[in-house]
Scaffold this motif. Structure first.
Motif, PDB file in Angstrom:
ATOM      1  N   ASP A  33       0.834  -1.207   0.000  1.00 43.74           N
ATOM      2  CA  ASP A  33       0.000   0.000   0.000  1.00 43.74           C
ATOM      3  C   ASP A  33       0.868   1.257   0.000  1.00 43.74           C
ATOM      4  O   ASP A  33       0.587   2.220  -0.723  1.00 43.74           O
ATOM      5  N   LYS A  65      -8.798  -4.398  -7.178  1.00 47.62           N
ATOM      6  CA  LYS A  65      -8.935  -3.158  -6.424  1.00 47.62           C
ATOM      7  C   LYS A  65     -10.370  -2.997  -5.958  1.00 47.62           C
ATOM      8  O   LYS A  65     -11.273  -3.712  -6.408  1.00 47.62           O
ATOM      9  N   SER A  66     -10.543  -2.055  -5.057  1.00 48.37           N
ATOM     10  CA  SER A  66     -11.881  -1.807  -4.534  1.00 48.37           C
ATOM     11  C   SER A  66     -12.758  -1.192  -5.619  1.00 48.37           C
ATOM     12  O   SER A  66     -12.280  -0.692  -6.647  1.00 48.37           O
ATOM     13  N   GLN A 125      -7.947   7.914  -1.689  1.00 47.44           N
ATOM     14  CA  GLN A 125      -8.639   6.631  -1.511  1.00 47.44           C
ATOM     15  C   GLN A 125      -7.649   5.531  -1.090  1.00 47.44           C
ATOM     16  O   GLN A 125      -7.957   4.702  -0.219  1.00 47.44           O
ATOM     17  N   TYR A 126      -6.465   5.546  -1.733  1.00 46.20           N
ATOM     18  CA  TYR A 126      -5.444   4.569  -1.327  1.00 46.20           C
ATOM     19  C   TYR A 126      -5.081   4.753   0.145  1.00 46.20           C
ATOM     20  O   TYR A 126      -4.913   3.780   0.908  1.00 46.20           O
ATOM     21  N   GLU A 176      -7.886   3.422   2.371  1.00 40.60           N
ATOM     22  CA  GLU A 176      -7.918   1.958   2.443  1.00 40.60           C
ATOM     23  C   GLU A 176      -6.733   1.426   3.257  1.00 40.60           C
ATOM     24  O   GLU A 176      -6.856   0.425   3.985  1.00 40.60           O
ATOM     25  N   GLU A 236      -7.618   1.773   6.830  1.00 42.80           N
ATOM     26  CA  GLU A 236      -8.574   0.736   7.227  1.00 42.80           C
ATOM     27  C   GLU A 236      -7.872  -0.597   7.495  1.00 42.80           C
ATOM     28  O   GLU A 236      -8.217  -1.333   8.419  1.00 42.80           O
ATOM     29  N   LYS A 237      -6.852  -0.902   6.679  1.00 45.23           N
ATOM     30  CA  LYS A 237      -6.093  -2.146   6.904  1.00 45.23           C
ATOM     31  C   LYS A 237      -5.336  -2.101   8.232  1.00 45.23           C
ATOM     32  O   LYS A 237      -5.250  -3.097   8.943  1.00 45.23           O
TER      33      LYS A 237
END
Length: 603
Positions: A49, A115-116, A177-178, A181, A184-185
């Motif tokens: 990431d 990807k999301s 957005q990256y 995410e 969130e991880k």
């Protein structure tokens, strides 16, 4: 009958205890392995990431650089135009390559293809703008190459400028957005670690209440039985000594005969497969051995009884490394019984070349005299004496084995830490929130210490390096692992590049002696630095263990044989004698300790 049932019940109890301990250790090990797998998996994801976010930010910089280069080429004309055009092509190619890797994934950069839904949508929105800038820049470069009118390039420059701002805005959304995410991880990783910690604590509590606590009660009962058995054994030994005095006069005659017969030496050298290398003249005469028998195995020359031949061949196979000593009855070619006091000694001639030296004493006459003495004695008295000796020796032997096993288990220190865990849990008062939180933090540290103790106990088992690579590799692994487990500076130096393999029994004892010395330095000396040095000459292997601990008074420790430290030194001295070595212990209170092991190297 009652006693045999009791022994059978104790054996079953021991087996159950071993199974429970194995289950407990296996559960803790599986918990650690699973937790490490999950943590490492999430960390790998987070590494990719961070790289993706870096590349996404780099794309914004490259787009700005493309616009800058286009403006310079359009408005500034000089002799370096060709060089700048080439530089713009390189930037444009890198920009396209990075954008493709971000959108479609890359194995070399470890970018995921999946990807999301939000990222897919953002890439769909930015694709037309990206393609517009890329195509327009290609057209601009083509016009420069063909030297077309600047009015056409002015339109292309205007298109690039209009789309570059939109691209930067969309790329900012992708980077955001990256980053979201990735956050969130990280949050999910923290949640998983809390769950693993809670599960580990639950496993330890369950094992304490259902395994260690019941096991502790069983051990207490077993110790009580052993103490009772010790009293009975002492009384039985005393009775045996009194009865033995009755036979003293008869045994004197037997000892005199035994001393006279042991002066006759019979010897033979054989290979590990049982074939004869050399046999002495006295032995050959006793066995009627001739040159015509040279193709026979030693067992075939020793006796004519096929069953005894098979038994002796099996004895050679099983004891060719450790040796054997005992009495043996053979049948000569004339069908005469001959009793031999036989010793089988392994001798290492060269590396990986082993011979067995057979040394015998003809004790046939002594056996006959012994039978005659036994016949003269009362059968009932003899039988009772033999039974009492056997029972006494077995009780003492079992007692010693059990005490050693229990001492080893208690030595781990796990029981003490679990007791501390039990008392701390019982003292938690949920009404006092502040103190409860402090005690829970203490319990977390104590749980980690218990896990560390279990890992240390598991590591103390026989390492595979010892049998596979020898003593040097196993000692290097030992110091490395103990340094990791304890956090202390433990170093190993092979000062003379020793690489020779020794007999397996010698290597095992060297490993255990060094392990015991290091553990003593860790547990009792309170040292922070430990150095293990290995050196050798043609005939001697030397291992020195130095520590900077608090040291001790050797004379006072030797007097306290019943203490833990005194017993440790005693066991160390006894073990080194098994391999014909010597140990030297030098210690000064407040300055540290040096332990030296000297072991002869057989050629």
């Amino acid at each position: 009958m009652k006693k045999s049932n009791q022994e059978a019940a104790e054996k079953i109890t021991f087996k159950n205890l071993r199974r429970l301990y194995f289950f407990a250790l296996l559960t803790i090990a599986l918990t650690i392995i699973i937790s490490q797998f999950l943590v490492q998996y999430n960390l790998n994801q987070q590494l990719s990431d961070s790289k993706i976010i870096n590349f996404s930010g780099k794309q914004r910089m490259l787009s700005q650089k493309i616009v800058k280069e286009v403006l310079i080429l359009h408005y500034v004309s000089d002799s370096a135009t060709a060089k700048k055009t080439s530089h713009l092509k390189e930037i444009l190619q890198l920009w396209k390559k990075n954008q493709n890797a971000l959108e479609n994934g890359s194995d070399s950069l470890a970018f995921p293809k999946e990807k999301s839904e939000t990222l897919n949508k953002l890439y769909l929105e930015i694709n037309p703008i990206f393609n517009k800038i890329a195509q327009t820049t290609d057209s601009f470069l083509l016009n420069l190459k063909q030297k077309k009118q600047s009015s056409e390039n002015q339109k292309l420059v205007q298109i690039i400028l209009e789309n570059e701002g939109i691209f930067l805005s969309k790329m900012n959304q992708i980077v955001t957005q990256y980053d979201l995410e990735a956050h969130e991880k990280v949050t999910e990783q923290r949640r998983i670690e809390y769950w693993i910690f809670g599960f580990t604590l639950l496993v330890l509590l369950l094992e304490f209440f259902f395994i260690f606590k019941p096991t502790n009660k069983k051990i207490e009962k077993l110790i009580a039985k052993l103490l009772s058995s010790e009293k009975k054994a002492l009384k039985l030994a005393y009775d045996t000594e009194i009865i033995s005095e009755i036979k003293e006069n008869s045994v004197k005659e037997l000892k005199s005969l035994n001393y006279a017969m042991e002066n006759t030496l019979l010897y033979c050298r054989i290979a590990p497969d049982g074939s004869i290398i050399h046999i002495g003249e006295k032995f050959a005469k006793l066995l009627n051995y001739t040159k015509f028998s040279s193709n026979k195995k030693f067992s075939e020359v020793l006796t004519t009884d096929e069953k005894e031949q098979i038994n002796f061949d099996r004895l050679i196979f099983e004891k060719q490394r450790s040796g054997w000593q005992g009495e043996m009855k053979i049948l000569s070619k004339e069908n005469h019984e001959i009793w031999l006091d036989l010793s089988m000694v392994p001798v290492m001639i060269k590396k990986d070349e082993l011979e067995l030296l057979i040394v015998c004493f003809n004790i046939t006459e002594r056996k006959r005299a012994q039978r005659e003495v036994e016949r003269l004695n009362l059968e009932n008295t003899t039988e009772k004496i033999n039974q009492q000796k056997i029972i006494s020796s077995k009780i003492v032997e079992n007692q010693e084995n059990e005490q050693n096993r229990i001492a080893k288990e208690i030595h781990d220190g796990i029981g003490q830490m679990l007791t501390g865990l039990k008392f701390s849990l019982e003292s938690i008062n949920l009404d006092d929130r502040e103190k409860s939180e402090q005690k829970i933090e203490y319990l977390k540290k104590l749980s980690l210490d218990i896990i560390k103790g279990v890992r240390t106990a598991t590591f103390n088992l026989m390492p595979p390096e010892l049998s596979d690579h020898g003593i040097v590799s196993s000692l290097a692994k030992l110091t490395q692992e103990l340094s990791k487990l304890t956090g202390k500076e433990i170093l190993f130096y092979n000062k003379t590049d020793f690489a020779q393999r020794l007999d397996s029994l010698i290597e095992i004892n060297i490993y255990r002696l060094t392990q015991e010395a290091i553990n003593n330095a860790i547990k009792y000396a309170e040292s922070s630095h430990i150095i293990v040095g290995l050196s050798h000459s043609e005939t001697l292997l030397s291992i020195i263990v130095d520590d900077n601990g608090k040291g001790f008074d050797i004379n006072s420790v030797d007097k306290k044989r019943n203490s833990e430290s005194g017993m440790g030194l005693l066991f160390m001295k006894e073990r080194i004698q098994y391999i014909n070595g010597r140990v030297f212990i030098n210690s000064i209170p407040g300055e540290g300790t040096r332990i030296t092991f000297n072991i002869p190297i057989l050629k």
